[in-house]
Design an enzyme around this catalytic site. Structure first.
Site, PDB file in Angstrom:
ATOM      1  N   GLY A   1      -0.887  -3.483  -9.159  1.00  0.00           N
ATOM      2  CA  GLY A   1      -2.360  -3.344  -8.966  1.00  0.00           C
ATOM      3  C   GLY A   1      -2.574  -1.951  -8.653  1.00  0.00           C
ATOM      4  O   GLY A   1      -3.802  -1.600  -9.089  1.00  0.00           O
TER       5      GLY A   1
ATOM      6  N   GLN B   1      -5.758  -8.505  -2.559  1.00  0.00           N
ATOM      7  CA  GLN B   1      -5.299  -9.454  -1.416  1.00  0.00           C
ATOM      8  C   GLN B   1      -6.130 -10.823  -1.569  1.00  0.00           C
ATOM      9  O   GLN B   1      -5.965 -11.556  -0.853  1.00  0.00           O
ATOM     10  CB  GLN B   1      -5.703  -8.782  -0.097  1.00  0.00           C
ATOM     11  CG  GLN B   1      -4.755  -7.641   0.201  1.00  0.00           C
ATOM     12  CD  GLN B   1      -3.401  -8.286   0.628  1.00  0.00           C
ATOM     13  OE1 GLN B   1      -3.120  -9.508   0.886  1.00  0.00           O
ATOM     14  NE2 GLN B   1      -2.256  -7.235   0.437  1.00  0.00           N
TER      15      GLN B   1
ATOM     16  N   GLY C   1      -0.078  -9.582  -9.465  1.00  0.00           N
ATOM     17  CA  GLY C   1       0.554 -10.889  -9.696  1.00  0.00           C
ATOM     18  C   GLY C   1       1.668 -11.118  -8.345  1.00  0.00           C
ATOM     19  O   GLY C   1       1.486 -12.399  -7.999  1.00  0.00           O
TER      20      GLY C   1
ATOM     21  N   CYS D   1       2.619  -0.196   1.821  1.00  0.00           N
ATOM     22  CA  CYS D   1       2.754   1.112   0.992  1.00  0.00           C
ATOM     23  C   CYS D   1       2.756   2.183   1.869  1.00  0.00           C
ATOM     24  O   CYS D   1       2.873   3.482   1.199  1.00  0.00           O
ATOM     25  CB  CYS D   1       1.552   1.129  -0.101  1.00  0.00           C
ATOM     26  SG  CYS D   1       1.254  -0.194  -1.115  1.00  0.00           S
TER      27      CYS D   1
END
Length: 399
Positions: A70, A185, A206, A331
């Site tokens: 992403g 999301q 994914g 993250c």
């Protein structure tokens, strides 16, 4: 282990893994080759591309480009717009975007671009009027996430898309504003229709819907110029060189198929569990509050702040009880800084440090939530007894 961190990543579904194995052991050929075995791999990729396109109601599978994550999709989309545009250097985004969007925009600011970071309300929501008022003659891109990864708030993307479309009616085609949304999301969890949303580009990943890590996709509406991300052998219609991750792509295609088939039932089930969890925690633990919109939020997201404690200690004690959760974006979990999202909705640094994100998944049960509800009040109480902030609060309350 009770796993309540599905917003960070989901488990690879066993049936998806079984499907992927075929393209590792048997149909492992390079899809760019011309013999029959390679053709099988190429066809499997084409089928997966069609499934992704169908899941987001894209007009054609050629609007789907496969990526490695992403984050890659987001970087590709934003940087492609600024590299293909000459009529302006103004970008609009929000203060609660994922760090990938924010860091990319900060990078572009150093390249001479102007970025407007829109504030949000107490629920983490930005509205279409804010976007409209921020648009300038040199605005080239609006980037607003569909659903927030930390607090679960679902943004009014369709309304923002309508505003941008109206502005574009007054502009030459070469000077139109492009609209990008980070839907990482959202895809696989709530309905996503790129045409109804009026978006030009959309990123997905994914591993957020039980596919493997290391594979994502970028939707690009026909007519939008997309610069090559990696120059190479011509893969992804000349936009992203490098031999494709065939097994990962096949797995993502199958996983999105399963997610779409189960979506309606899962929305109902997870929403009920989420609301039960939120109600129980707020009732049993004083000085706690829900973060994000109470209704317009992802079905599986519960983000709660507990005053007078540190979130890191809470996570460690939950882990000791075999419960996995997080305090914000995966993250930035290694950062000591408070969540930029929670600061943006009005929390203090101390309050932001005491947040807990509980993200449910397809395998989450009420029994698991009851276990959390059983141990969490004691954990919060124990941490407060060790907290100087709690001591100060009690002292001031008495006086």
């Amino acid at each position: 282990m009770i796993y309540l961190d599905n917003a960070a990543t989901t488990a690879l579904r066993p049936e998806v893994f079984d499907t992927m194995i075929e393209y590792m052991r048997e149909n492992y050929a390079n899809p760019s080759s011309i013999y029959q075995k390679a053709g099988c791999a190429k066809v499997a990729m084409d089928v997966a591309r069609e499934k992704i396109a169908k899941a987001i109601s894209a007009d054609h599978s050629n609007e789907i480009f496969f990526t490695g994550s992403g984050s890659e999709s987001i970087n590709w989309a934003i940087k492609s717009v600024v590299n293909n545009t000459t009529h302006g250097k103004h970008i609009i985004t929000t203060k609660v975007e994922h760090p990938v969007v924010l860091r990319t925009c900060e990078f572009l600011e150093k390249q001479g671009f102007d970025v407007t970071y829109l504030p949000v309300d107490e629920f983490g929501m930005v509205d279409a009027q804010q976007v409209e008022e921020a648009i300038l003659e040199g605005t080239i891109l609006v980037a607003v996430m569909m659903a927030n990864n930390e607090i679960g708030t679902i943004m009014p993307i369709a309304e923002i898309g309508e505003v941008i479309a109206k502005v574009n009616e007054t502009r030459e085609r070469s000077e139109r504003i492009l609209f990008f949304t980070d839907a990482i999301q959202a895809v696989g969890h709530i309905p996503v229709d790129v045409n109804a949303l009026n978006v030009d580009m959309l990123a997905l990943s994914g591993h957020k819907f039980y596919a493997p890590k290391g594979v994502g996709a970028l939707y690009v509406r026909r007519g939008v110029k997309l610069m090559p991300l990696i120059h190479g052998g011509g893969q992804e219609r000349g936009r992203r060189g490098g031999t494709e991750n065939v097994s990962g792509i096949v797995g993502m295609g199958y996983a999105i198929d399963l997610a779409m088939a189960e979506m309606e039932a899962e929305i109902t089930r997870q929403t009920e569990l989420r609301d039960y969890l939120i109600t129980q925690i707020l009732e049993k633990i004083p000085h706690s509050r829900l973060n994000g919109h109470p209704i317009k939020r992802l079905p599986g997201n519960a983000n709660i702040t507990f005053d007078f404690i540190e979130g890191e200690g809470m996570l460690l004690m939950l882990d000791f009880n075999d419960i996995a959760a997080s305090s914000g974006s995966a993250c930035t979990s290694g950062s000591l800084d408070p969540s930029h999202v929670l600061l943006a909705v009005g929390l203090t640094h101390e309050q932001a440090h005491g947040s807990l994100r509980l993200s449910l998944g397809k395998d989450t049960t009420k029994q698991e939530l009851d276990k959390l509800i059983e141990v969490l009040p004691n954990i919060v109480e124990r941490l407060r007894q060790m907290s100087p902030l709690w001591e100060d609060y009690q002292r001031n309350s008495v006086t």
